[in-house]
Design an enzyme around this catalytic site. Structure first.
Site, mmCIF file in Angstrom:
data_model
loop_
_atom_site.group_PDB
_atom_site.id
_atom_site.type_symbol
_atom_site.label_atom_id
_atom_site.label_comp_id
_atom_site.label_asym_id
_atom_site.label_seq_id
_atom_site.Cartn_x
_atom_site.Cartn_y
_atom_site.Cartn_z
ATOM 1 N N GLY A 351 0.844 -1.240 -0.100
ATOM 2 C CA GLY A 351 -0.278 -0.087 0.066
ATOM 3 C C GLY A 351 0.907 0.983 -0.050
ATOM 4 O O GLY A 351 2.178 1.296 -0.006
ATOM 5 N N PHE A 355 3.060 8.896 4.216
ATOM 6 C CA PHE A 355 4.488 9.237 4.667
ATOM 7 C C PHE A 355 5.327 7.944 3.708
ATOM 8 O O PHE A 355 6.450 8.104 4.063
ATOM 9 C CB PHE A 355 4.551 8.905 5.974
ATOM 10 C CG PHE A 355 3.617 9.729 7.007
ATOM 11 C CD1 PHE A 355 3.805 11.116 6.820
ATOM 12 C CD2 PHE A 355 2.787 9.166 7.568
ATOM 13 C CE1 PHE A 355 3.197 12.054 7.642
ATOM 14 C CE2 PHE A 355 2.060 9.914 8.549
ATOM 15 C CZ PHE A 355 2.132 11.352 8.477
ATOM 16 N N LYS A 372 8.441 -0.426 5.544
ATOM 17 C CA LYS A 372 7.953 1.005 5.059
ATOM 18 C C LYS A 372 9.247 1.571 4.748
ATOM 19 O O LYS A 372 10.178 1.893 5.311
ATOM 20 C CB LYS A 372 7.369 1.598 6.304
ATOM 21 C CG LYS A 372 6.747 3.085 6.239
ATOM 22 C CD LYS A 372 5.801 3.009 5.085
ATOM 23 C CE LYS A 372 5.227 4.476 4.935
ATOM 24 N NZ LYS A 372 4.459 5.006 6.376
ATOM 25 N N ASP A 468 -3.611 9.397 16.418
ATOM 26 C CA ASP A 468 -4.519 8.945 15.062
ATOM 27 C C ASP A 468 -5.054 7.557 15.045
ATOM 28 O O ASP A 468 -4.689 6.938 14.389
ATOM 29 C CB ASP A 468 -3.310 9.174 13.928
ATOM 30 C CG ASP A 468 -4.090 9.441 12.655
ATOM 31 O OD1 ASP A 468 -5.061 9.966 12.689
ATOM 32 O OD2 ASP A 468 -3.307 9.070 11.617
#
Length: 671
Positions: A351, A355, A372, A468
């Site tokens: 995905g 960021f 990531k 968040d």
């Protein structure tokens, strides 16, 4: 007394004679090598026994040769149910630079006279006129290493049964049955490795079995054929031995050991440790020409240059940024090369978010991971940033996505976490390609995230504000347990420290009203969790501009449903009405309590865990209680206009500011 002594001597003599005859005719014989077998063997042609270990050589890899080695004493097959068993070890060794020879045969013959036989494909047993003749009394088990069109051979690596002719009545590619694997394994006859062969004849059934040297006798034979020896040998006189031949195709052919018995149960086992060693011929070295030497040197220089270029390319490809202060975090740092290989060159993208991008990979001894890649160009605050990455990796809770470590390379940071196989929760709530979650699954996920938040607020070494909380930041493991991730906006504070106001940060719909004036606190996380509870139960986002105005704000709409005594009308219709009304009622009211406009009126996460686990009853309040279901559009709109993107920029944080650690993101569109 003299007469008795004479009788005793005669008795001993006859017993010894019977034993000798039994050794020759009944019990059989065994040779672990042939150093003392010259007297018992009939050798002709190129066959000879090599000293000193007694290796029996049938051919010496010269062309147009044949050799025979037979046990001198014949056996009588006239008795009823005549049988025999033999086990021998042979080796067919290719001559260096040659393609291979014609093969070797175990032979049962009525005669030792092979003077009229030919080499080549006839294996030293017959010729073109005698082959197939009725007077040609012979049974042979051939190990053939050349394909002869004349005899319809199946290939150049087969075992065959021959009767009075070199055209096999039964044949099969060389292989053996593996007792451990339960299936046939291929076998190469012409090699430098010895080969075992068993031939058993009993009750008119002939079995042929082969295997490599260190393998015990297979449970199933390679060939089996019903044969009447009396029809083949009407005079009942049988000689047993070996024959081999070469033609234009040559090889060395050896017999290392041989055991024979008239009874299979009496067959003596060969001692493999006592067998002679096989000579391994080496090709003659040719003098290398100066031109070849020059070409070899030039080629070596070219190869070295290419290897040097590849090495420099790989160093550049896997180059990393390392500084002295990172030694303290060595166990948490992964090499870029290991991550590149784990993700197959960052091929499988899970995905993309605000960021960076997330890729799936697999690391040995760890398993599936998510990597990531975060781009950055900031030089300030990196030490603090990495310290907080490592701190986040030290958080241990079953409902947090574990952060395993990091890697720094040029202008990007790579964060490594465990891979969650079922992706993010919002894909099951809002995307039709995923099946809807049942109420028990949703209820368990709510409990999981409540437990994780309670740990962050009170169970870790520092107070951790997530800031968040929403469905897209909740990931599901293989058992559909909820794991809280994406700490891209998280903040660490010591217990007891005051929390100064910072820039408004979060996602519209989950943000407490006091954020614009009072800043973040554990109570703002509670507000976001309350909105999350309503989101999971109702299958709707907290703020949805695509629905009518009266339903646009989820907190207000749920409260309106309660006020009109139809609270359960807010429940997600995709569940089909299959849910516990008591649990859903409690969760919706708890969600409204957590989203109270007054921060002081909200429970803390420890209390929320008690409520949602039903260990503590909810306090009494109504839809008309102060702060319940209140929507304050001015504060939200002010927040939205003051910061068009309510996510931090791609720069690194300064110490004690919002922590930019996005070690997981939505496995999908990144919302």
């Amino acid at each position: 007394m003299a007469t008795q002594g004479l009788h005793l001597i005669l008795l001993i003599f006859f017993n010894h004679l019977i034993c000798l005859l039994g050794r020759k005719q009944g019990a059989g014989f065994i040779y672990n090598g042939f150093p003392q077998a010259q007297a018992d063997l009939h050798l002709d042609g190129s066959a000879k026994i090599l000293s000193p270990d007694g290796l029996l050589q049938l051919t010496n890899a010269s062309s147009q040769q044949m050799g025979h080695a037979f046990f001198k004493h014949p056996f009588d097959s006239s008795e009823k149910n005549f049988s025999f068993s033999t086990h021998f070890v042979c080796a067919l060794v290719p001559k260096p630079g040659a393609e291979g020879g014609h093969g070797i045969a175990f032979v049962v013959s009525s005669s030792l006279d092979f003077t009229h036989a030919d080499p080549t494909q006839y294996l030293g047993l017959s010729n073109i006129s005698t082959n197939g003749s009725p007077s040609y009394q012979l049974l042979a088990i051939e190990l053939d290493t050349a394909k002869s069109a004349e005899f319809d051979d199946i290939n150049k690596n087969h075992v065959g049964i021959d009767i009075n002719s070199l055209r096999s009545i039964e044949s099969a590619s060389a292989s053996y049955y593996s007792n451990t694997k339960g299936k046939n394994q291929s076998l190469q006859i012409l090699s430098e490795e010895p080969l075992q062969v068993w031939v058993d004849y009993e009750r008119s059934l002939l079995n042929v079995t082969v295997a490599p040297l260190r393998i015990q006798k297979p449970n199933h034979p390679l060939l089996a054929r019903s044969i009447n020896l009396t029809e083949i040998f009407p005079d009942h006189k049988l000689f047993f031995g070996f024959s081999a031949a070469t033609g234009s195709l040559v090889s060395y052919q050896y017999i290392l050991g041989w055991s024979f018995s008239r009874r299979r149960e009496l067959l003596q086992r060969l001692d493999l440790l006592k067998l002679p060693q096989i000579p391994h011929p080496r090709a003659k070295q040719k003098q290398t020409s100066p031109l070849l030497v020059v070409l070899f040197v030039l080629l070596s220089l070219i190869v070295l240059a290419v290897l040097g270029g590849v090495h420099l390319y790989r160093r550049k490809k896997y180059a990393e940024v390392r500084e002295a202060w990172e030694k303290d975090y060595g166990p948490h740092r992964f090499s870029y090369k290991s991550l590149y290989k784990a993700t197959r060159g960052f091929e499988h993208r899970l995905g993309k978010g605000g960021f960076g991008e997330v890729y799936r990979g697999n690391l040995p001894h760890i398993g599936d991971i998510a990597v990531k890649r975060v781009c950055h160009d900031a030089k300030q605050g990196m030490k603090q940033f990495v310290a907080e990455v490592v701190t986040m990796g030290s958080l241990k809770h079953r409902n947090l996505v574990p952060l395993l470590g990091y890697c720094r390379r040029k202008g990007e940071l790579l964060l490594v976490s465990e891979y969650m196989s079922n992706g993010s929760l919002d894909r099951y709530l809002f995307h039709r390609e995923k099946p809807p979650l049942s109420w028990p699954q949703r209820f368990v996920i709510l409990k999981d995230i409540a437990s994780a938040l309670s740990y962050l607020h009170t169970g870790a070494n520092q107070v951790v504000l997530h800031r968040d909380i929403k469905a897209s930041n909740v990931l599901l493991d293989s058992g559909f347990n909820g794991r809280l991730g994406d700490f891209g906006m998280a903040r660490f504070e010591d217990y007891g420290d005051s929390l100064p106001a910072t820039a408004v940060i979060g996602t519209v719909g989950y943000m407490a009203p006091e954020l614009t004036t009072m800043g973040t606190s554990t109570r703002t996380d509670v507000y976001a969790f309350g909105a999350f509870m309503l989101e999971v139960s109702c299958g709707r986002r907290p703020l949805d501009t695509k629905v009518p105005a009266e339903k646009r704000h989820l907190v207000k709409w749920v409260c309106d449903c309660w006020r009109s005594d139809s609270l359960l009308d807010a429940v997600d219709t995709r569940m089909g009405g299959e849910y516990s009304e008591a649990e859903v009622d409690m969760v919706l009211r708890l969600g409204l309590l957590c989203t109270n406009v007054s921060a002081e009126s909200r429970p803390n996460m420890e209390q929320v865990v008690q409520y949602i686990s039903q260990n503590l009853p909810l306090p009494i309040f109504s839809p008309d209680s102060p702060g319940i279901g209140v929507y304050i559009p001015v504060l939200l709109e002010a927040a939205f206009t003051s910061r068009s993107s309510l996510a931090p920029s791609d720069s690194l944080p300064s110490p004690h500011n919002s922590m930019f650690v996005t070690h997981t993101i939505t496995y999908g569109d990144g919302r």
